[in-house]
Structures are given as C-alpha cells and as structure tokens.
Design a protein around this motif. Sequence first.
Motif, PDB file in Angstrom:
ATOM      1  N   TYR A  47      -5.581   1.629   8.147  1.00  0.00           N
ATOM      2  CA  TYR A  47      -4.847   2.760   7.571  1.00  0.00           C
ATOM      3  C   TYR A  47      -5.390   2.990   6.174  1.00  0.00           C
ATOM      4  O   TYR A  47      -5.946   2.076   5.539  1.00  0.00           O
ATOM      5  N   ALA A  95       5.842  -0.149  13.737  1.00  0.00           N
ATOM      6  CA  ALA A  95       5.406  -0.890  12.550  1.00  0.00           C
ATOM      7  C   ALA A  95       3.976  -0.496  12.173  1.00  0.00           C
ATOM      8  O   ALA A  95       3.602  -0.532  11.005  1.00  0.00           O
ATOM      9  N   VAL A 116       1.293  -1.757  12.052  1.00  0.00           N
ATOM     10  CA  VAL A 116       0.407  -2.810  11.549  1.00  0.00           C
ATOM     11  C   VAL A 116       0.573  -3.962  12.530  1.00  0.00           C
ATOM     12  O   VAL A 116       1.688  -4.425  12.743  1.00  0.00           O
ATOM     13  N   THR A 135       5.892  -6.115   7.313  1.00  0.00           N
ATOM     14  CA  THR A 135       4.803  -5.314   6.761  1.00  0.00           C
ATOM     15  C   THR A 135       5.287  -3.928   6.328  1.00  0.00           C
ATOM     16  O   THR A 135       4.475  -3.108   5.914  1.00  0.00           O
ATOM     17  N   GLY A 136       6.603  -3.661   6.441  1.00  0.00           N
ATOM     18  CA  GLY A 136       7.040  -2.269   6.257  1.00  0.00           C
ATOM     19  C   GLY A 136       8.246  -2.038   5.386  1.00  0.00           C
ATOM     20  O   GLY A 136       8.931  -1.026   5.542  1.00  0.00           O
ATOM     21  N   ARG A 191       7.747   6.351   5.022  1.00  0.00           N
ATOM     22  CA  ARG A 191       7.961   7.227   6.180  1.00  0.00           C
ATOM     23  C   ARG A 191       9.243   6.780   6.861  1.00  0.00           C
ATOM     24  O   ARG A 191       9.803   5.729   6.494  1.00  0.00           O
ATOM     25  N   VAL A 198       3.064   3.027   1.694  1.00  0.00           N
ATOM     26  CA  VAL A 198       3.344   4.069   2.692  1.00  0.00           C
ATOM     27  C   VAL A 198       4.861   4.193   2.870  1.00  0.00           C
ATOM     28  O   VAL A 198       5.551   3.207   3.131  1.00  0.00           O
ATOM     29  N   THR A 225       0.818  -1.220   0.000  1.00  0.00           N
ATOM     30  CA  THR A 225       0.000   0.000   0.000  1.00  0.00           C
ATOM     31  C   THR A 225       0.850   1.267   0.000  1.00  0.00           C
ATOM     32  O   THR A 225       0.353   2.356   0.258  1.00  0.00           O
ATOM     33  N   TYR A 262      10.556   5.808  12.843  1.00  0.00           N
ATOM     34  CA  TYR A 262      10.770   4.632  13.701  1.00  0.00           C
ATOM     35  C   TYR A 262      11.437   5.055  15.012  1.00  0.00           C
ATOM     36  O   TYR A 262      12.066   6.118  15.077  1.00  0.00           O
ATOM     37  N   MET A 294      -3.272   6.608   9.717  1.00  0.00           N
ATOM     38  CA  MET A 294      -3.158   5.275  10.329  1.00  0.00           C
ATOM     39  C   MET A 294      -3.739   5.332  11.736  1.00  0.00           C
ATOM     40  O   MET A 294      -3.539   6.325  12.446  1.00  0.00           O
ATOM     41  N   LYS A 298       8.940   1.124   2.013  1.00  0.00           N
ATOM     42  CA  LYS A 298       9.571   2.419   2.275  1.00  0.00           C
ATOM     43  C   LYS A 298      11.093   2.317   2.272  1.00  0.00           C
ATOM     44  O   LYS A 298      11.785   3.294   2.059  1.00  0.00           O
TER      45      LYS A 298
HETATM   46  O1  PYC Z   1       4.954   0.227   7.181  1.00  0.00           O
HETATM   47  O2  PYC Z   1       3.952   2.148   7.090  1.00  0.00           O
HETATM   48  C1  PYC Z   1       3.964   0.925   6.963  1.00  0.00           C
HETATM   49  C2  PYC Z   1       2.758   0.242   6.493  1.00  0.00           C
HETATM   50  C3  PYC Z   1       1.578   0.808   6.233  1.00  0.00           C
HETATM   51  C4  PYC Z   1       0.760  -0.190   5.829  1.00  0.00           C
HETATM   52  C5  PYC Z   1       1.442  -1.350   5.819  1.00  0.00           C
HETATM   53  N1  PYC Z   1       2.687  -1.064   6.242  1.00  0.00           N
END
Ligand code: PYC
Length: 416
Positions: free
Chosen positions: A283, A412, A414, A366-367, A81, A79, A77, A84, A276, A370
């Motif tokens: 989100y 994270a 998520v 999940t991240g 950023r 995102v 999706t 962290y 989010m 980015k």
């Molecule tokens: O890592 O920012 C993230 C994110 C948003 C949705 C899934 N991962």
Amino acid sequence: MRRYNFVQLLRNAIGFGEGWQEAWRSPEPKPSYDVVIVGGGGHGLATAYYLAKLHGIRNVAVLEKGWLGGGNTGRNTTVVRSNYLWDESAAIYEHSLKLWEGLSQELNYNVMFSQRNLVMLAHTEHEQNEASRRVHANRLNGIDAEIWSREQTLAFIPILNPSMDIRYPVMGASAQPRAGIARHDAVAWGFARGADALGVDIIQNCEVIGVRREGSRIVGLDTTRGKIDAKKVAFVAAGHSSVLAELAGFRLPIESHPLQAMVSEPIKPVLDTVVMSGTVHAYVSQSDKGELVMGAGIDAFNSYAQRGSLPILEEIASAMIELFPIVSRLKILRSWGGIVDICPDASPIIGKTPVDELFINCGWGTGGFKATPGSGWVLADTIANDRPHKLAEPFSMERFASGRLIDEHGAAAVAH
Ligand code: PYC
Ligand code: FAD
C-alpha cells in the motif's frame, strides 16, 4: 490561548524558542488519581481528553514509558477509512471517521487530515466479488463506498501499471472517497495539549511495572516513578497489552508482531490518493514532503522489539515495482517497525477486564490509527459509566468465549 504576532514569531525564531510555551506540562505524578491511563499513544491520550472534556473527569493521569506517540502512533502510515465489512466494525470505524472530519477544529490543532480517497485494487475475479460484497455492506451502513471498473481505476491513478500482460493485472477497485491520511504525531500532540489544558497530568518516562490489587479489584500501579493509587485504570498499550495483562493476572488472546513501513526519497507529486493491493500486497500514499510512504504485511514472528526483518522490506519494494514501474529507480530513505497487537478475528478488544475497575483497549493490530478518536471516545464513555458503550459492546473479551467473533481479516487489508 496565547497568540503570537509576526515580530514575536521572528524574535522567538532567532531567540532559539525563548518565549515559546510548552504544549503540555510535565508534572510530577500525584499519589492518587480517579483514573490512570497506561499508554501515551493516540488512543490513551484521546481517552483522557474525552474523559475530561465530555465526562468532567479531570483528576486523570496518562502514564507513558517513553515519549508521547513513540509507539505505533508515531510509526504508522496513517491510513484513515471506515470501509469494514461487519455492522459492528462499520459503526465504530465510521463514528471515528466522523470525529476525524472535525478533529482539527475540536482540538484547535492541525492534524492535517487529508480526505483524498482510498483505492483498494482488485486483481482477480474473486477479489472483485469480495470488493462488491464489502461495498454493498458499507452502503447499507451509510458509508461512502464505490465499485470502480478497470478503466476508472487506471484513469484515477495514472502511475498504475496498465499492462494486461503481468502476473496480476488491475481488474478494478473499490474506493472510499472520504478516506485519507493524517499527520500521526500531530494527533498525539493535539490530544495531549487538549487533555493537559483540561487538567490531565501527562507523565512521560514512567513505566508501569506492577499492578496492585485488593481482592478482585485494582487499586493502583507500581511505576518507575513510584507507586500511584487509582480508583480506575485503563490499559491502552497496543503491542504491550499482553505484558500488562500478565502483571494484572489475566491473559489476552493477542499476538504481538512487528509491522514495518518505509519511505522513499521525496519526489514531485505523482500520487494524490491512497492505494492498497491485497494480492500483490503493498500500500502507498505520498506525503506532503513528497516521500512515498509504503508498507505491506506483518513479520511472521512474535516480538516486542520495535524492528522487523529485511525480507518484508524486499517484498514491499518488489510489489511496488510490479504495481508502479516508475518507482523502480527510487531510493529508500528509511524504514522502521512497530509492534502491533493482533486478535484472532483482527478486531479490537474494548471494555472491562476480569479485574474490577480495570478497563482495556487493545487488539487494533495493523489498523488502529484510524480509530484513534473513536476508540478514545467510546472508552472514555465506558470508563465514566462503568459499562460498555453501545459501540464497544460487541468488542468485549467475552466474544472469545461465546464465539461471537467479528472477522475483519479481509477489511484489514494488511496480511496477518
Ligand atoms: O488499516 O488501513 C489500514 C492500514 C493501512 C496500512 C496499515 N494499516
Ligand atoms: P501506541 O501508539 O503504540 O501507544 C501505546 C503506548 O503504550 C506506547 O507509547 C508505549 O510506549 C506505551 N506503553 C507500553 N507499555 C507500557 C507500560 N508498561 N507503561 C507505560 N506505558 C507503556 N493503523 C491505521 O489505522 N492505519 C495505518 O495506515 C496504519 N499503519 C501502520 C503501520 C505501521 C508500520 C504500524 C506499526 C502500525 C500501523 N497501524 C495503522 C496501526 C496503528 O499504528 C495502531 O493500531 C495504533 O496507532 C495504536 O495506537 P495506540 O495509542 O493504541 O498505541
């Protein structure tokens, strides 16, 4: 690079693309390479690009079992950023964000990076405290981060439910103005085209099915398109990293789970930022086509099939209606799933493996979208110099033995 004028564009349009150049070649695999990257997602392609561009290592192949970007790169999706918590993570994600800011120019390819702010809602006093802790930590690391009041948050996102009479009213938020979204497949295509132009062989429909070793050292791979020798190999295969590690004879502290997302029918612009909520748990951003792009947490079961279960989609829909009541009549157009590779501390693994000359980049869970340019950049440097890049050092596999974990479950955003 070839340029087209208007007449040529028109001729190509009505000539069904006759005259269009392929963005990258489709070569037959060579018998041997200096470096073979396994996995043609964004991270693998970025690694190949920076190996060729910054380190002059051009006898490189990227092997992809399906099509480029067909894994998580094309399913996420988008995102982007860098907010962290820990210094180690802030450093690598911020390095990546800086690369994103120049990526379209670097690749001469529009990756449609749109810095539109990212708002992480706080619905409880505890969440507000956590948010301010992270914002202060981010600022100490030179990352743009802000704490917003309830009023600021509601003014910035007019479609948010303003009621105080709901399960989780909006109490405030943290925000990162330089965060945003990008066009996922363009990132894969841009890195692929750039790497190909520098001589990298990109080989699709080529699955790695075996690892050839001489003693403690990797010397090549068995693939569905034959045997390929390699001086160095890097596994960059996200949700399938454990499968590859098993072929090479070691284990990873990774669990593979489905992560789903979905989009609504297109509507007029209603949301010009990314929102989010960790508590109500959804989100959302709005794509250029007008679709609302939505997601939430992982499916709890392990799987290598790129699909999830219906209850998660129901949860996303109900959370969205709770946060944004105006979406209650929207139709869902489609949903999909990818397989994400999750480490116990929700941080990645980058660096060497127990097998000599075999490197790995995985666990972005999940991240990792980015991190695409930043992770490719540090892995290329690590492979070229045979030692972990400074930004990669804290993310070695040894941290699971030494206990120096980098717990980013909070950032994270998520739930895992
Ligand atoms: O890592 O920012 C993230 C994110 C948003 C949705 C899934 N991962
Ligand atoms: P992939 O793109 O998965 O590439 C790995 C490739 O390896 C695949 O193409 C696969 O086919 C190939 N491969 C596997 N095994 C073999 C083999 N044996 N031989 C050859 N090739 C092989 N991250 C964010 O930062 N922001 C987000 O908003 C975000 N949203 C997400 C939403 C969803 C629904 C999902 C599923 C993920 C999301 N992510 C997000 C995570 C992000 O997508 C991944 O971390 C990132 O894309 C991983 O990139 P990659 O190049 O490492 O992996």
